[in-house]
Scaffold this motif. Structure first.
Motif, PDB file in Angstrom:
ATOM      1  N   GLN A 109      58.893  17.577  81.053  1.00 27.78           N
ATOM      2  CA  GLN A 109      59.856  18.636  81.364  1.00 27.78           C
ATOM      3  C   GLN A 109      59.628  19.851  80.473  1.00 27.78           C
ATOM      4  O   GLN A 109      59.584  20.986  80.951  1.00 27.78           O
ATOM      5  CB  GLN A 109      61.285  18.132  81.182  1.00 27.78           C
ATOM      6  CG  GLN A 109      62.330  19.204  81.445  1.00 27.78           C
ATOM      7  CD  GLN A 109      63.741  18.730  81.163  1.00 27.78           C
ATOM      8  OE1 GLN A 109      63.950  17.766  80.430  1.00 27.78           O
ATOM      9  NE2 GLN A 109      64.705  19.417  81.740  1.00 27.78           N
ATOM     10  N   TYR A 137      60.533  22.775  83.163  1.00 20.78           N
ATOM     11  CA  TYR A 137      61.345  22.377  84.298  1.00 20.78           C
ATOM     12  C   TYR A 137      62.808  22.263  83.898  1.00 20.78           C
ATOM     13  O   TYR A 137      63.131  21.962  82.755  1.00 20.78           O
ATOM     14  CB  TYR A 137      60.908  21.021  84.842  1.00 20.78           C
ATOM     15  CG  TYR A 137      59.628  21.004  85.623  1.00 20.78           C
ATOM     16  CD1 TYR A 137      59.024  22.164  86.067  1.00 20.78           C
ATOM     17  CD2 TYR A 137      59.022  19.808  85.937  1.00 20.78           C
ATOM     18  CE1 TYR A 137      57.845  22.126  86.790  1.00 20.78           C
ATOM     19  CE2 TYR A 137      57.849  19.756  86.666  1.00 20.78           C
ATOM     20  CZ  TYR A 137      57.263  20.932  87.088  1.00 20.78           C
ATOM     21  OH  TYR A 137      56.109  20.889  87.813  1.00 20.78           O
ATOM     22  N   ASN A 150      66.540  20.268  84.450  1.00 22.54           N
ATOM     23  CA  ASN A 150      66.885  18.857  84.625  1.00 22.54           C
ATOM     24  C   ASN A 150      66.806  18.462  86.098  1.00 22.54           C
ATOM     25  O   ASN A 150      66.376  17.359  86.435  1.00 22.54           O
ATOM     26  CB  ASN A 150      68.294  18.578  84.103  1.00 22.54           C
ATOM     27  CG  ASN A 150      68.370  18.633  82.604  1.00 22.54           C
ATOM     28  OD1 ASN A 150      67.365  18.772  81.921  1.00 22.54           O
ATOM     29  ND2 ASN A 150      69.576  18.524  82.070  1.00 22.54           N
ATOM     30  N   VAL A 175      63.064  17.927  87.224  1.00 19.26           N
ATOM     31  CA  VAL A 175      62.505  16.690  86.669  1.00 19.26           C
ATOM     32  C   VAL A 175      63.134  15.482  87.368  1.00 19.26           C
ATOM     33  O   VAL A 175      62.438  14.530  87.720  1.00 19.26           O
ATOM     34  CB  VAL A 175      62.736  16.608  85.146  1.00 19.26           C
ATOM     35  CG1 VAL A 175      62.314  15.271  84.594  1.00 19.26           C
ATOM     36  CG2 VAL A 175      62.001  17.717  84.444  1.00 19.26           C
ATOM     37  N   ARG A 219      70.047  13.985  87.668  1.00 21.54           N
ATOM     38  CA  ARG A 219      69.954  15.052  86.665  1.00 21.54           C
ATOM     39  C   ARG A 219      70.854  14.754  85.475  1.00 21.54           C
ATOM     40  O   ARG A 219      70.575  15.160  84.347  1.00 21.54           O
ATOM     41  CB  ARG A 219      70.274  16.407  87.275  1.00 21.54           C
ATOM     42  CG  ARG A 219      71.654  16.545  87.826  1.00 21.54           C
ATOM     43  CD  ARG A 219      71.827  17.894  88.536  1.00 21.54           C
ATOM     44  NE  ARG A 219      73.120  17.939  89.192  1.00 21.54           N
ATOM     45  CZ  ARG A 219      74.234  18.341  88.605  1.00 21.54           C
ATOM     46  NH1 ARG A 219      74.210  18.750  87.357  1.00 21.54           N
ATOM     47  NH2 ARG A 219      75.371  18.330  89.257  1.00 21.54           N
TER      48      ARG A 219
END
Length: 104
Positions: free
Chosen positions: A74, A79, A81, A84, A92
């Motif tokens: 991540q 990225y 949450n 990912v 998340r």
């Protein structure tokens, strides 16, 4: 812990004999949970993966090393949450919880 190396080697040889490239991925001495996820993604089509992951979501677990690799992924790719979570088939909120536990 199951011997994923034996399980996936047998699976590839019986059901996917033309996929020798995946056997090369399995040459590591030990396979991490992220390696298993990657092998599984390469064996099955995206629609099959979505069906299987939705059914087996409650049975998956991650060790500390896998969690840290996901969080590192991540950070490396910048990225959110949500991104990912979508990529790895997680919630998340799970990603947020892991960040609080392991990155504080």
């Amino acid at each position: 812990m199951p011997n994923y190396k034996n399980i996936y080697t047998n699976l590839i040889r019986k059901k996917f004999p033309d996929r020798e490239d995946i056997l090369e991925l399995m040459n590591k001495k030990t396979l991490t949970s992220l390696d298993i996820i990657q092998i599984d993604r390469q064996l099955h089509s995206p629609s099959e993966i979505k069906d299987v992951y939705s059914i087996n979501q409650k049975f998956r677990s991650y060790d500390k090393n896998a969690i840290l690799q996901i969080l590192d992924h991540q950070k490396k790719h910048n990225y959110t949450n949500t991104l990912v979570a979508k990529e790895f088939g997680l919630s998340r909120n799970t990603i947020g919880k892991w960040k609080k536990i392991f990155l504080v």
